[in-house]
Design an enzyme around this catalytic site. Structure first.
Site, PDB file in Angstrom:
ATOM      1  NE  ARG A  21     -42.164   9.565   5.032  1.00 14.84           N
ATOM      2  CZ  ARG A  21     -43.360   9.075   4.827  1.00 14.84           C
ATOM      3  NH1 ARG A  21     -44.026  10.513   4.843  1.00 14.84           N
ATOM      4  NH2 ARG A  21     -44.130   8.618   4.204  1.00 14.84           N
TER       5      ARG A  21
ATOM      6  CE1 TYR B 259     -52.612   6.424  12.604  1.00 14.35           C
ATOM      7  CE2 TYR B 259     -54.293   7.883  13.490  1.00 14.35           C
ATOM      8  CZ  TYR B 259     -53.174   7.284  13.529  1.00 14.35           C
ATOM      9  OH  TYR B 259     -52.044   8.312  14.346  1.00 14.35           O
TER      10      TYR B 259
ATOM     11  CB  ALA C 115     -35.796   6.790  11.887  1.00  6.76           C
TER      12      ALA C 115
ATOM     13  CB  ILE D 252     -47.578  16.138  15.699  1.00  6.56           C
ATOM     14  CG1 ILE D 252     -47.743  15.554  16.862  1.00  6.56           C
ATOM     15  CG2 ILE D 252     -46.000  15.753  15.776  1.00  6.56           C
ATOM     16  CD1 ILE D 252     -47.642  16.160  18.574  1.00  6.56           C
TER      17      ILE D 252
ATOM     18  CB  ALA E  28     -59.498  -0.262  15.287  1.00  6.97           C
TER      19      ALA E  28
ATOM     20  CB  VAL F 189     -42.926  -2.901  10.548  1.00  4.97           C
ATOM     21  CG1 VAL F 189     -42.485  -2.519  11.025  1.00  4.97           C
ATOM     22  CG2 VAL F 189     -44.270  -1.829   9.428  1.00  4.97           C
TER      23      VAL F 189
HETATM   24  P1  NAP Z   1     -44.969  10.015   8.680  1.00  2.24           P
HETATM   25  O1  NAP Z   1     -44.651  10.884   8.710  1.00  2.24           O
HETATM   26  O2  NAP Z   1     -46.853   9.767   7.783  1.00  2.24           O
HETATM   27  O3  NAP Z   1     -43.956   9.039   8.804  1.00  2.24           O
HETATM   28  C1  NAP Z   1     -44.289   6.982   8.697  1.00  2.24           C
HETATM   29  C2  NAP Z   1     -43.337   6.153   8.733  1.00  2.24           C
HETATM   30  O4  NAP Z   1     -43.594   4.680   8.943  1.00  2.24           O
HETATM   31  C3  NAP Z   1     -42.143   6.840   7.740  1.00  2.24           C
HETATM   32  O5  NAP Z   1     -41.010   7.027   8.200  1.00  2.24           O
HETATM   33  C4  NAP Z   1     -42.634   5.526   7.362  1.00  2.24           C
HETATM   34  O6  NAP Z   1     -41.172   5.123   6.116  1.00  2.24           O
HETATM   35  C5  NAP Z   1     -42.571   4.653   7.670  1.00  2.24           C
HETATM   36  N1  NAP Z   1     -43.591   3.581   7.123  1.00  2.24           N
HETATM   37  C6  NAP Z   1     -44.580   3.675   6.730  1.00  2.24           C
HETATM   38  N2  NAP Z   1     -44.911   2.737   6.294  1.00  2.24           N
HETATM   39  C7  NAP Z   1     -44.284   1.459   6.864  1.00  2.24           C
HETATM   40  C8  NAP Z   1     -43.893   0.386   6.576  1.00  2.24           C
HETATM   41  N3  NAP Z   1     -44.727  -0.540   5.971  1.00  2.24           N
HETATM   42  N4  NAP Z   1     -42.728  -0.935   7.226  1.00  2.24           N
HETATM   43  C9  NAP Z   1     -41.770   0.642   7.644  1.00  2.24           C
HETATM   44  N5  NAP Z   1     -41.678   1.597   8.110  1.00  2.24           N
HETATM   45  C10 NAP Z   1     -42.811   2.059   7.468  1.00  2.24           C
HETATM   46  O7  NAP Z   1     -45.312   9.675   9.718  1.00  2.24           O
HETATM   47  P2  NAP Z   1     -45.977  10.589  11.642  1.00  2.24           P
HETATM   48  O8  NAP Z   1     -46.947  11.631  11.382  1.00  2.24           O
HETATM   49  O9  NAP Z   1     -44.121  11.592  12.104  1.00  2.24           O
HETATM   50  O10 NAP Z   1     -46.099   9.595  12.629  1.00  2.24           O
HETATM   51  C11 NAP Z   1     -45.796   8.928  13.431  1.00  2.24           C
HETATM   52  C12 NAP Z   1     -46.563   8.265  14.290  1.00  2.24           C
HETATM   53  O11 NAP Z   1     -46.610   9.030  15.002  1.00  2.24           O
HETATM   54  C13 NAP Z   1     -46.729   6.918  13.448  1.00  2.24           C
HETATM   55  O12 NAP Z   1     -47.210   6.196  14.458  1.00  2.24           O
HETATM   56  C14 NAP Z   1     -48.623   7.990  13.868  1.00  2.24           C
HETATM   57  O13 NAP Z   1     -49.624   6.571  14.355  1.00  2.24           O
HETATM   58  C15 NAP Z   1     -48.436   8.452  14.826  1.00  2.24           C
HETATM   59  N6  NAP Z   1     -49.120   9.981  15.290  1.00  2.24           N
HETATM   60  C16 NAP Z   1     -48.842  10.720  14.323  1.00  2.24           C
HETATM   61  C17 NAP Z   1     -49.319  12.066  14.743  1.00  2.24           C
HETATM   62  C18 NAP Z   1     -49.273  12.993  13.415  1.00  2.24           C
HETATM   63  O14 NAP Z   1     -50.352  14.275  14.116  1.00  2.24           O
HETATM   64  N7  NAP Z   1     -48.790  13.589  12.517  1.00  2.24           N
HETATM   65  C19 NAP Z   1     -50.575  12.335  15.442  1.00  2.24           C
HETATM   66  C20 NAP Z   1     -50.824  10.466  16.157  1.00  2.24           C
HETATM   67  C21 NAP Z   1     -50.214   9.691  16.226  1.00  2.24           C
HETATM   68  P3  NAP Z   1     -40.872   5.213   4.636  1.00  2.24           P
HETATM   69  O15 NAP Z   1     -40.375   7.196   4.325  1.00  2.24           O
HETATM   70  O16 NAP Z   1     -39.721   4.696   4.301  1.00  2.24           O
HETATM   71  O17 NAP Z   1     -42.677   5.263   3.884  1.00  2.24           O
END
Ligand code: NAP
Length: 257
Positions: free
Chosen positions: A25, A164, A23, A197, A166, A73
């Protein structure tokens, strides 16, 4: 006589504790804010102390009850201590949002085993661990919401992302199976599959990749984190009580299920 239409939306999450992984970012932060604005007490997680502080400050600035905590996690010990802390200070979460994820892209022939394993551990095995840690209390309460953040890529595939894709497809199977296991206890489990996004994850895309991508999106723009969060807030509410085992796509029309 024309039939009368009575529409009763119940979107309030008052008195519910929500746990949102990742959460600090992006989409996770927007989900934490949306759930908080709907009245939930929100616990958001980050992998670092500074990330946890950011979450606490963001919630406070938005007048939302809750806090940021450190949670990795991929580590069972880290999950156990986070759950203990939540249990001590609050009720156990009635709403779990499995959002944390990473990408480590490569073509299969170049993909190292570590890149495969890291993504499966963080994006899929984590769902098993986090859900198991929260499910018993939801079963006791006979109410629960679990929302797993998948991706359009989990349905369509994407070159360079076999790991990713999978993990994100695996999560959809997990969602359907668990929905059948726990439906009798008024616990719903759904997946939300964002398209592209505007977050840190997609800011890594090269300019020409971004241009090609926009050509495939009927709504001709990247999505906003808040647009994913709104769907998660709805699925968390009582108004979505009859939706389970589904994958809801939020992708500007780039893939139509
Ligand atoms: P993001 O901006 O890269 O943020 C990722 C978040 O996951 C951060 O809060 C990070 O924490 C946390 N994280 C990473 N590794 C972790 C671990 N080992 N344990 C606990 N927390 C961890 O990602 P996002 O774009 O917001 O994506 C959020 C979700 O939407 C993800 O499931 C992603 O696959 C999915 N999604 C995103 C998109 C897109 O276009 N952005 C599209 C499809 C799906 P830290 O800040 O502490 O590193």
């Amino acid at each position: 006589m024309s039939p009368s239409l009575s529409l009763s939306l119940s979107l309030s999450l008052k008195d519910k504790v929500a746990l949102v992984t990742g959460a600090s970012r992006g989409i996770g932060q927007a989900i934490a804010l949306a759930l908080g604005q709907a009245g939930a007490l929100v616990i958001g997680t980050a992998t670092t102390e500074s990330g946890a502080h950011t979450i606490s400050n963001t919630l406070k600035a938005a007048h939302i009850q809750g806090l940021g905590i450190v949670l990795n996690v991929v580590e069972q010990d880290s999950i156990d201590s986070a759950i203990q802390l939540i249990k001590k200070q609050y009720d156990m979460p009635a709403i779990l949002i499995n959002n944390a994820a990473i990408t480590q892209d490569n073509l299969l022939l170049r993909m190292k085993e570590s890149e495969w394993n890291n993504v499966i551990e963080t994006n899929l095995n984590s769902i098993y661990r986090m859900t198991k840690a929260c499910l018993r209390d939801m079963l006791k309460a006979q109410w629960g919401r679990i929302i797993n953040i998948s991706s359009v890529v989990g349905t369509t595939g994407n070159p360079g992302q076999v790991n990713y894709a999978a993990a994100k497809a695996g999560l959809i199977g997990f969602t359907k199976a668990l929905a059948q296991e726990v439906g009798s206890r008024a616990i719903t489990i759904n997946a939300v599959a964002p398209g592209f996004i505007d977050t840190d994850m997609t800011r890594e895309l090269a300019e020409d990749q971004r241009r090609l991508l926009l050509e495939r999106i009927p709504l001709q723009r990247l999505g906003r984190a808040e647009e994913v969060a709104a769907v998660v807030a709805f699925l968390s509410s009582d108004s979505a009580a009859y939706i389970t085992g589904q994958t809801i796509h939020v992708n500007g029309g780039m893939f139509m299920a």
